[in-house]
Design a protein around this motif. Structure first.
Motif, PDB file in Angstrom:
ATOM      1  N   ASP A  69       6.007   1.545   6.912  1.00  0.00           N
ATOM      2  CA  ASP A  69       4.538   1.064   6.626  1.00  0.00           C
ATOM      3  C   ASP A  69       4.068   2.192   5.564  1.00  0.00           C
ATOM      4  OD1 ASP A  69       2.155  -0.016   6.782  1.00  0.00           O
ATOM      5  OD2 ASP A  69       1.625   0.771   8.783  1.00  0.00           O
ATOM      6  N   ASP A  70       4.218   1.735   4.212  1.00  0.00           N
ATOM      7  CA  ASP A  70       4.730   0.381   3.515  1.00  0.00           C
ATOM      8  C   ASP A  70       5.249   0.742   2.470  1.00  0.00           C
ATOM      9  OD1 ASP A  70       4.353  -2.337   3.235  1.00  0.00           O
ATOM     10  OD2 ASP A  70       3.059  -2.225   1.942  1.00  0.00           O
TER      11      ASP A  70
ATOM     12  N   GLU B 290      -5.453   1.468   2.367  1.00  0.00           N
ATOM     13  CA  GLU B 290      -5.326   0.557   3.414  1.00  0.00           C
ATOM     14  C   GLU B 290      -5.320   1.229   4.639  1.00  0.00           C
ATOM     15  OE1 GLU B 290      -3.457  -2.473   6.247  1.00  0.00           O
ATOM     16  OE2 GLU B 290      -2.884  -0.461   5.858  1.00  0.00           O
ATOM     17  N   GLU B 291      -4.494   2.098   5.065  1.00  0.00           N
ATOM     18  CA  GLU B 291      -4.679   2.846   6.316  1.00  0.00           C
ATOM     19  C   GLU B 291      -5.921   3.600   6.722  1.00  0.00           C
ATOM     20  OE1 GLU B 291      -2.409   2.083   8.203  1.00  0.00           O
ATOM     21  OE2 GLU B 291      -0.513   2.069   7.233  1.00  0.00           O
TER      22      GLU B 291
ATOM     23  N   HIS C 208       1.010  -1.208  -0.184  1.00  0.00           N
ATOM     24  CA  HIS C 208       0.010  -0.029   0.042  1.00  0.00           C
ATOM     25  C   HIS C 208       1.009   1.295  -0.016  1.00  0.00           C
ATOM     26  CE1 HIS C 208       0.228   0.832   4.551  1.00  0.00           C
ATOM     27  NE2 HIS C 208       0.271  -0.442   4.491  1.00  0.00           N
TER      28      HIS C 208
ATOM     29  N   ASP D 162       4.171  -6.282   4.003  1.00  0.00           N
ATOM     30  CA  ASP D 162       3.547  -5.439   5.029  1.00  0.00           C
ATOM     31  C   ASP D 162       3.655  -5.885   6.336  1.00  0.00           C
ATOM     32  OD1 ASP D 162       2.303  -2.886   5.572  1.00  0.00           O
ATOM     33  OD2 ASP D 162       0.176  -3.495   5.215  1.00  0.00           O
TER      34      ASP D 162
HETATM   35 ZN    ZN Z   1       0.826  -1.380   6.479  1.00  0.00          ZN
END
Ligand code: ZN
Ligand code: BES
Length: 456
Positions: A122-123, A156-157, A85, A183
């Motif tokens: 991340d990431d 994703e977050e 991501h 990840d």
């Molecule tokens: Zn992540």
């Protein structure tokens, strides 16, 4: 012989790989904050352009949220998907950073060089380990080791709201024999890991409303219901004195750890004192009678992530607030059903709200736990490849975190995932001063080259 050539190429090209990562890190692609929408687009476009330099056919696909980057390259070998991501967490509190989170730099620390920036671990840094391995492979062989689908998400977050419809709409072009996800983390700085279990995640927000406006706590206090008191009593009742969660049916589908897995985890020699000691703590705070590793990897939780209401600014204000709210998240394991738990949670809360108050709930997502198919031969191939790169042999580990997409790849596309990452516990992901060790980046790239070599 040729793997050695790829590994040498990776070593020689490291400064350039680092410069490319820094470019990506300079783009503040914070997905939860609408102010950074254009930057998310920019990060997606950057990745498309970079994939094209590998000879991939790539595009950023618009969604109602952030674009999904999909690229295809390579024309022989197994069909492998790689997922990462490109979105990052917000940076606040900004004043705790010792440099601009989007002005990445290589810093010398007592554990070697680290890449300091939001998203380094991340990431974005992890995602680029795979891309750089492919680049070196292409430079040496002129081709790629497999038919590769690169899939980079930008939400994703923020709970991946566009993901399920996108997977359904593009199921055909995302089909693969296996998905590789970068990840997750190392077991410890010397021990690489394949993460074989991920916890699920249920997010709920509770808002309790009492009076029609804030009140003077002397003029009304005692007679008027106080939403903070209502809320905190409810929250305090969510665990019993042994640390177990009291939501009815919460433990349905929570398995006891199989003896073989317990023995394997015991063999890892996890340093619980060091793990907690590093963040200024001493005592594992989960369910009584469980080891720290069980609390993190195989037991469910119910945690409070934020609470607000009344006056929390400087000084003092004698106020009875009209509202109080809390954000609650449950990490789930085994076959715990997130929707059943949400329903039981809401019912339990509603039953405790007094007549003069009302409660409202906001849904912040729900995904079940997942277990990876370690009997797939790719897991053993990857274990050996990782063991050849790092000082210690690779371990199969659990993870406290959640990557809901691994479950969706399986349920929507029918594709299994193998989770391999190079982050360290002290990378400060989601916190100020996030970093990624240069060693994680360098050995991470080399690891993927070895894994691809072993799998193809
Ligand atoms: Zn992540
Ligand atoms: N990379 C993390 C997941 C992770 C954290 C794996 C720690 C291994 C160790 C991922 O980006 C993440 O933070 N996921 C969120 C879930 C998401 C739905 C907001 C999480 O776990 O809170």
């Amino acid at each position: 012989m040729s793997l050695d050539a790829v590994l040498s190429r990776i070593d020689d090209d490291l400064p350039n790989a680092l410069e490319r990562l820094m470019e990506l890190l300079r783009i503040p692609s914070i997905s939860t904050d609408p102010a950074y929408h254009a930057d998310c687009q920019k990060a997606a476009d950057w990745l498309v352009a970079d994939l094209k330099t590998l000879g991939a056919e790539a595009a950023a696909h618009a969604t109602p949220g952030k674009p999904m980057v999909v690229g295809h390259a390579g024309d022989t070998g197994p069909q492998l998907m790689f997922y990462g991501h490109y979105d990052v967490q917000p940076v606040d509190p900004l004043d705790l950073w010792h440099r601009d989170p989007f002005d990445p730099a290589l810093e010398e620390t007592d554990q070697g060089k680290v890449i300091r920036a939001r998203g380094s671990a991340d990431d974005k840094g992890q995602l680029m380990t795979f891309v750089e391995a492919c680049r070196a492979w292409k430079a040496v062989y002129g081709t790629l080791p497999a038919r590769l689908t690169f899939f980079f998400e930008g939400e994703e977050e923020s709970g991946s709201p566009s993901l399920i419809p996108f997977l359904k709409d593009h199921a055909e072009r995302l089909k693969a024999d296996l998905c590789l996800i970068c990840d997750t983390g190392l077991f410890d700085p010397e021990t690489p890991a394949i993460t074989t279990m991920l916890r699920g995640l249920l997010g709920e927000e509770i808002i309790i409303t009492g009076s029609s406006r804030d009140l003077h706590s002397g003029a009304y206090g005692g007679a008027a219901a106080n939403p903070i008191r209502v809320l905190t009593r409810i929250l305090a009742g969510l665990h019993d004195e042994t640390g177990r969660v009291t939501i009815p049916g919460f433990y349905d589908g929570v398995p006891e750890l199989p003896e073989t897995l317990r023995a394997q985890w015991d063999g890892l020699g996890f340093d619980a004192d060091g793990f907690l000691g590093d963040v200024g703590l001493k005592h594992p705070a989960g369910e009584a009678g469980r080891t720290a590793l069980e609390m993190l990897w195989s037991r469910p939780t119910c945690e409070f992530n934020g609470i607000s209401g009344g006056y929390a600014g400087d000084g003092f204000k004698t106020v009875l607030p009209s509202k109080a709210s809390a954000k609650v998240s449950c990490r789930l394991v085994g076959t715990q059903d997130p929707l059943a738990i949400r329903a039981a949670f809401r019912e339990m809360v509603r039953a405790q709200v007094p007549a003069d108050c009302t409660v409202e709930f906001l849904d912040h997502g729900a995904s079940p736990a997942s277990v990876m198919p370690t009997e797939n031969p790719a897991f053993e191939q990857a274990r050996q490849a990782l063991s050849a790169e790092w000082p210690k042999p690779a371990a199969f580990i659990g993870s406290g975190g959640s990557i809901p997409i691994a479950g969706y790849f399986q349920s929507i596309l029918g594709v299994d995932s193998m989770l391999i990452g190079f982050g360290r516990d002290d990378d400060q992901i989601h916190s100020p001063n996030e970093k990624y060790n240069l060693e994680s980046f360098h050995r991470g790239i080399r690891s993927w080259a070895r894994i691809l070599d072993a799998m193809t």
